[in-house]
Design an enzyme around this catalytic site. Sequence first.
Site, PDB file in Angstrom:
ATOM      1  N   HIS A   1      44.754  32.571  45.328  1.00 27.47           N
ATOM      2  CA  HIS A   1      43.637  32.475  46.263  1.00 27.47           C
ATOM      3  C   HIS A   1      44.071  32.147  47.689  1.00 27.47           C
ATOM      4  CE1 HIS A   1      40.433  30.309  48.456  1.00 27.47           C
ATOM      5  NE2 HIS A   1      39.663  31.254  47.942  1.00 27.47           N
TER       6      HIS A   1
ATOM      7  N   GLU B   1      36.882  37.011  37.784  1.00 28.55           N
ATOM      8  CA  GLU B   1      37.129  37.303  39.195  1.00 28.55           C
ATOM      9  C   GLU B   1      38.534  36.823  39.542  1.00 28.55           C
ATOM     10  OE1 GLU B   1      37.127  36.020  43.546  1.00 28.55           O
ATOM     11  OE2 GLU B   1      37.449  34.853  41.716  1.00 28.55           O
TER      12      GLU B   1
ATOM     13  N   HIS C   1      34.928  32.613  37.748  1.00 29.38           N
ATOM     14  CA  HIS C   1      35.552  32.569  39.074  1.00 29.38           C
ATOM     15  C   HIS C   1      37.017  32.161  38.980  1.00 29.38           C
ATOM     16  CE1 HIS C   1      35.893  30.464  43.183  1.00 29.38           C
ATOM     17  NE2 HIS C   1      35.760  31.749  43.454  1.00 29.38           N
TER      18      HIS C   1
ATOM     19  N   ASP D   1      41.885  36.957  42.867  1.00 24.12           N
ATOM     20  CA  ASP D   1      42.255  37.162  44.272  1.00 24.12           C
ATOM     21  C   ASP D   1      43.641  37.798  44.342  1.00 24.12           C
ATOM     22  OD1 ASP D   1      40.031  35.459  45.601  1.00 24.12           O
ATOM     23  OD2 ASP D   1      40.911  34.081  44.149  1.00 24.12           O
TER      24      ASP D   1
ATOM     25  N   GLU E   1      39.129  40.630  44.126  1.00 30.48           N
ATOM     26  CA  GLU E   1      38.975  40.388  45.559  1.00 30.48           C
ATOM     27  C   GLU E   1      40.275  40.619  46.308  1.00 30.48           C
ATOM     28  OE1 GLU E   1      38.051  36.873  48.825  1.00 30.48           O
ATOM     29  OE2 GLU E   1      37.447  36.550  46.739  1.00 30.48           O
TER      30      GLU E   1
END
Length: 289
Positions: free
Chosen positions: A80, A65, A38, A67, A148
Amino acid sequence: MHARAVAATTTAVLGTALLFPGGARAADDTGLPVVVAHRGASAYAPENTLAAVDRAAALGIRWVENDVQRTRDGALVVIHDDSLQRTTDAEQVFPDRAPWKVKDFTAAEIARLDAGSWFGPAYAGARVPTLQQYLRRVEHNHQKLLLEIKNPELYPGIEQQTLKLLGNEGWLDSRHLASRLIVQSFSAGSVRTVHQLKPGVRTGFLGTPATADLSRYAAFTDSINPSHGSLSGGWVSAVHSLSGPHGRPLRVFAWTVDDAARARTVAGYGVDGVITNKPDVVRKALGGS
């Protein structure tokens, strides 16, 4: 748990035929849920930095992962929060620019910021990477990416811009589309837009829709990725019973699981992946090496 044993046995027999994303599960050749780092291995290095990607790679974690958001002058950066305040020294460098929103700063201004010292002195001088820099590091490390699109309502057109950059960097070829890229968002509209623009891209919706509503999402997403606290075995089974836009069962990636006991509980529900700040802890808990 019987169903997981069957899945593991089947994977062992068929080998690469059931590697993600070809089979009903996102499991690798161990038959275990995929472990996703993450924001990189963010328990051990500052989140969403190249250092966190490298830390995940050093731990042997294949999936990371991140952002994505957009600067005032249109550059895509990996961060993020919609504000720079928590994870950079923007407040000190630009004291008169509160509330330090990403969208209010140019790429050059953000490139000046220290995105590592807040985490620890060993990471002083780490930078907020551009998406291009991030993609190149993930590629260099032979990793896979769960990307994301963050706060798409703040950045009209970010889906098309992100896909264009992915294409320019070679991430929309058949090899990446088959097994190395998923694009997700908390915004159903954003996920739908990605699917409409590039139907070959695997997508994920972040959230826990009611069971009765799941079929609506199956038209444009390949996975539904909930908070681990909202899960039940019945809900996961309901997701798996539906096929997504690529004709394969929907998958479930649970977030954010950092302790061994919870990882084993979530795996017992039959999830396909576990998103975690501590990928080594989760991998060990699930029996991975």
